[in-house]
Motif scaffolding. Structure first.
Motif, PDB file in Angstrom:
ATOM      1  N   ILE A 112      75.224  76.630  75.627  1.00  0.00           N
ATOM      2  CA  ILE A 112      74.978  75.644  74.463  1.00  0.00           C
ATOM      3  C   ILE A 112      74.609  76.564  73.011  1.00  0.00           C
ATOM      4  CG2 ILE A 112      73.205  74.027  73.625  1.00  0.00           C
ATOM      5  CD1 ILE A 112      72.898  73.072  76.505  1.00  0.00           C
ATOM      6  N   GLU A 113      73.936  77.664  73.155  1.00  0.00           N
ATOM      7  CA  GLU A 113      73.727  78.510  72.271  1.00  0.00           C
ATOM      8  C   GLU A 113      74.811  79.306  71.653  1.00  0.00           C
ATOM      9  OE1 GLU A 113      70.854  82.411  71.376  1.00  0.00           O
ATOM     10  OE2 GLU A 113      70.611  81.270  73.220  1.00  0.00           O
ATOM     11  N   ARG A 114      75.938  79.208  72.365  1.00  0.00           N
ATOM     12  CA  ARG A 114      77.091  79.969  71.952  1.00  0.00           C
ATOM     13  C   ARG A 114      78.214  78.962  71.130  1.00  0.00           C
ATOM     14  NH1 ARG A 114      77.557  85.368  73.821  1.00  0.00           N
ATOM     15  NH2 ARG A 114      75.877  85.622  75.318  1.00  0.00           N
ATOM     16  N   LEU A 115      77.783  77.583  71.232  1.00  0.00           N
ATOM     17  CA  LEU A 115      78.780  76.737  70.754  1.00  0.00           C
ATOM     18  C   LEU A 115      78.628  76.982  69.014  1.00  0.00           C
ATOM     19  CD1 LEU A 115      78.028  73.713  72.636  1.00  0.00           C
ATOM     20  CD2 LEU A 115      80.161  74.693  72.425  1.00  0.00           C
ATOM     21  N   PRO A 116      79.889  76.947  68.434  1.00  0.00           N
ATOM     22  CA  PRO A 116      79.811  76.940  66.882  1.00  0.00           C
ATOM     23  C   PRO A 116      79.035  75.617  66.350  1.00  0.00           C
ATOM     24  CG  PRO A 116      82.065  76.044  67.644  1.00  0.00           C
ATOM     25  CD  PRO A 116      81.271  76.662  68.818  1.00  0.00           C
ATOM     26  N   ARG A 117      78.659  75.572  65.193  1.00  0.00           N
ATOM     27  CA  ARG A 117      78.044  74.391  64.446  1.00  0.00           C
ATOM     28  C   ARG A 117      78.994  73.722  64.321  1.00  0.00           C
ATOM     29  NH1 ARG A 117      73.106  72.340  63.821  1.00  0.00           N
ATOM     30  NH2 ARG A 117      73.135  71.008  61.717  1.00  0.00           N
ATOM     31  N   LEU A 118      78.928  72.304  64.680  1.00  0.00           N
ATOM     32  CA  LEU A 118      79.794  71.226  64.740  1.00  0.00           C
ATOM     33  C   LEU A 118      79.058  69.988  64.126  1.00  0.00           C
ATOM     34  CD1 LEU A 118      81.494  71.927  67.990  1.00  0.00           C
ATOM     35  CD2 LEU A 118      82.723  72.487  65.738  1.00  0.00           C
ATOM     36  N   ALA A 119      79.847  69.013  63.693  1.00  0.00           N
ATOM     37  CA  ALA A 119      79.259  67.908  63.155  1.00  0.00           C
ATOM     38  C   ALA A 119      78.926  66.966  64.364  1.00  0.00           C
ATOM     39  CB  ALA A 119      80.174  67.043  62.120  1.00  0.00           C
ATOM     40  N   ALA A 120      79.372  66.900  65.528  1.00  0.00           N
ATOM     41  CA  ALA A 120      79.492  66.442  66.620  1.00  0.00           C
ATOM     42  C   ALA A 120      79.826  67.041  67.886  1.00  0.00           C
ATOM     43  CB  ALA A 120      79.601  65.031  66.488  1.00  0.00           C
ATOM     44  N   PHE A 121      79.311  66.964  68.998  1.00  0.00           N
ATOM     45  CA  PHE A 121      79.897  67.108  70.126  1.00  0.00           C
ATOM     46  C   PHE A 121      79.985  66.109  71.112  1.00  0.00           C
ATOM     47  CE2 PHE A 121      79.522  68.493  74.551  1.00  0.00           C
ATOM     48  CZ  PHE A 121      80.212  69.722  74.793  1.00  0.00           C
ATOM     49  N   LYS A 122      81.378  65.756  71.626  1.00  0.00           N
ATOM     50  CA  LYS A 122      81.309  64.588  72.546  1.00  0.00           C
ATOM     51  C   LYS A 122      82.310  65.187  73.695  1.00  0.00           C
ATOM     52  CE  LYS A 122      81.775  61.428  68.601  1.00  0.00           C
ATOM     53  NZ  LYS A 122      82.232  60.539  67.966  1.00  0.00           N
ATOM     54  N   GLN A 123      81.877  65.064  75.054  1.00  0.00           N
ATOM     55  CA  GLN A 123      82.649  65.582  76.002  1.00  0.00           C
ATOM     56  C   GLN A 123      82.544  64.877  77.466  1.00  0.00           C
ATOM     57  OE1 GLN A 123      82.370  69.962  77.385  1.00  0.00           O
ATOM     58  NE2 GLN A 123      84.170  70.058  75.879  1.00  0.00           N
ATOM     59  N   ASN A 124      83.432  64.667  77.952  1.00  0.00           N
ATOM     60  CA  ASN A 124      83.373  64.059  79.300  1.00  0.00           C
ATOM     61  C   ASN A 124      83.399  65.414  80.353  1.00  0.00           C
ATOM     62  OD1 ASN A 124      83.847  61.485  78.705  1.00  0.00           O
ATOM     63  ND2 ASN A 124      86.005  61.795  79.229  1.00  0.00           N
ATOM     64  N   PHE A 125      82.410  65.402  81.031  1.00  0.00           N
ATOM     65  CA  PHE A 125      81.916  66.341  82.194  1.00  0.00           C
ATOM     66  C   PHE A 125      82.520  66.195  83.285  1.00  0.00           C
ATOM     67  CE2 PHE A 125      77.610  68.541  80.204  1.00  0.00           C
ATOM     68  CZ  PHE A 125      78.608  68.803  79.179  1.00  0.00           C
ATOM     69  N   TYR A 126      83.049  67.219  84.159  1.00  0.00           N
ATOM     70  CA  TYR A 126      83.535  66.820  85.295  1.00  0.00           C
ATOM     71  C   TYR A 126      82.821  66.465  86.350  1.00  0.00           C
ATOM     72  CZ  TYR A 126      86.564  70.890  83.756  1.00  0.00           C
ATOM     73  OH  TYR A 126      87.241  71.557  83.202  1.00  0.00           O
ATOM     74  N   PRO A 127      83.379  65.494  87.418  1.00  0.00           N
ATOM     75  CA  PRO A 127      82.483  64.726  88.283  1.00  0.00           C
ATOM     76  C   PRO A 127      81.673  65.512  89.431  1.00  0.00           C
ATOM     77  CG  PRO A 127      84.645  63.693  88.251  1.00  0.00           C
ATOM     78  CD  PRO A 127      84.844  65.006  87.413  1.00  0.00           C
TER      79      PRO A 127
END
Length: 318
Positions: free
Chosen positions: A101-116
């Motif tokens: 999470i800390e390494r993610l770039p600065r983004l306006a939003a984050f939306k993602q489906n995680f694996y089951p």
């Protein structure tokens, strides 16, 4: 052709080459094939003493001045991957996820489906992310086909037998024919198909080149295509990826026959033990999946808005 995305991390490509159980949706070649103008992918890695302990690929889309992580067509799941030696150790999982999470770039939003298969999203919760639970449907133990067949409802088995009397199943009619029938299903529902022929062609070519897909066509004696199905796979599971029916010929039951043929192919040809229907929250689809004996399996949609303006604009758009 879109050139390889400038954001993509070469370390992630090397990591995937050395890691046999990376899901098909997260393979670099698969991600490359899903790029488009204004849409590219990248990945962050969590390392300790030079060893990669976890990775998280993501797509970045541009909308005006905003850049945000999202899920493009053909990518059902992404999310964090945690190395097998650390899975199940909650303390280590929290550390790895927090690092990603800390390494993610600065983004306006984050939306993602995680694996089951990823059931721990606490590190995201602690960082202000939100989660919505969705469902896919999975058949386990498909190496025992007789047991799987015994779990299918009598009505579905009857429809499959009826379809066998009307159509045969072939694999060699090509991607263009598949797309045409796939598109008919969207048109029947008065929906626009969410990917162009060019996007589908690129997607199909990548899967074919890596030996990770099979096409199924149900064809009658007059060479009419009743239904189509598109199966993809990795080392863990086969995925009922795309499908379509000719609206004028749906009563033949050919779509149900193709589901069964996909399950058989996953078991007998691929030697896999898990078949995934790739999820749906629609009541009619849910009923059909459970009539095949599939087990409801949750997965997480994880999101966070970092820009209040972008969040407001999305609400106004919806």
């Amino acid at each position: 052709m879109v050139s390889p995305p400038s954001l993509s991390n070469p370390g992630y490509r090397s990591f995937c080459l050395a890691t046999p159980d990376i899901p098909v949706f997260a393979q670099p070649w698969y991600l490359d094939a899903c790029t488009a103008p204004g849409l590219e992918w990248s990945a962050v890695l969590s390392r300790e003493n030079g060893d990669v302990r976890g990775a998280m690929p993501f797509f970045v889309k541009k909308r005006g001045p905003f850049r945000f992580a999202t899920m493009p067509p053909f990518v059902k799941w992404l999310g964090p991957y945690i190395g097998p030696q650390w899975r199940g150790d909650l303390r280590q999982e929290h550390i790895i996820l927090a690092d990603l999470i800390e390494r993610l770039p600065r983004l306006a939003a984050f939306k993602q489906n995680f694996y089951p298969t990823l059931t721990n999203w606490l590190a995201f919760y602690w960082q202000g992310y939100q989660q919505t639970t969705y469902y896919t449907y999975r058949l386990h133990g498909i190496q025992h086909l007789a047991k799987v067949e015994a779990g299918i409802s009598a009505n579905v088995l009857r429809d499959i037998r009826q379809a066998r009397r009307q159509v045969r199943v072939v694999h060699d009619m090509g991607a263009e024919q598949f797309y045409a029938v796939n598109k008919l299903s969207f048109e029947r529902q008065k929906l626009a198909i969410p990917y162009s022929w060019e996007q589908f062609q690129r997607h199909d070519a990548a899967l074919a080149a890596h030996g990770a897909r099979q096409l199924f066509f149900a064809v009658d004696a007059e060479q009419r295509v009743h239904s189509v199905a598109y199966l993809i796979w990795d080392k863990q599971a086969a995925y009922y990826h795309l499908a379509g029916d000719n609206p004028a010929l749906r009563s033949s039951g050919a779509g149900l026959l193709l589901v069964w043929e996909c399950i058989r192919y996953a078991s007998e040809v691929l030697g896999l033990d898990c078949f995934d229907f790739e999820g749906s929250m629609l009541p009619g689809v849910e009923r059909m999946r459970t009539r095949f004996g599939a087990v409801q399996t949750p997965y997480f949609f994880v999101s966070k808005y970092n820009s209040q303006l972008f969040q407001l604009l999305e609400k106004l758009k919806s």
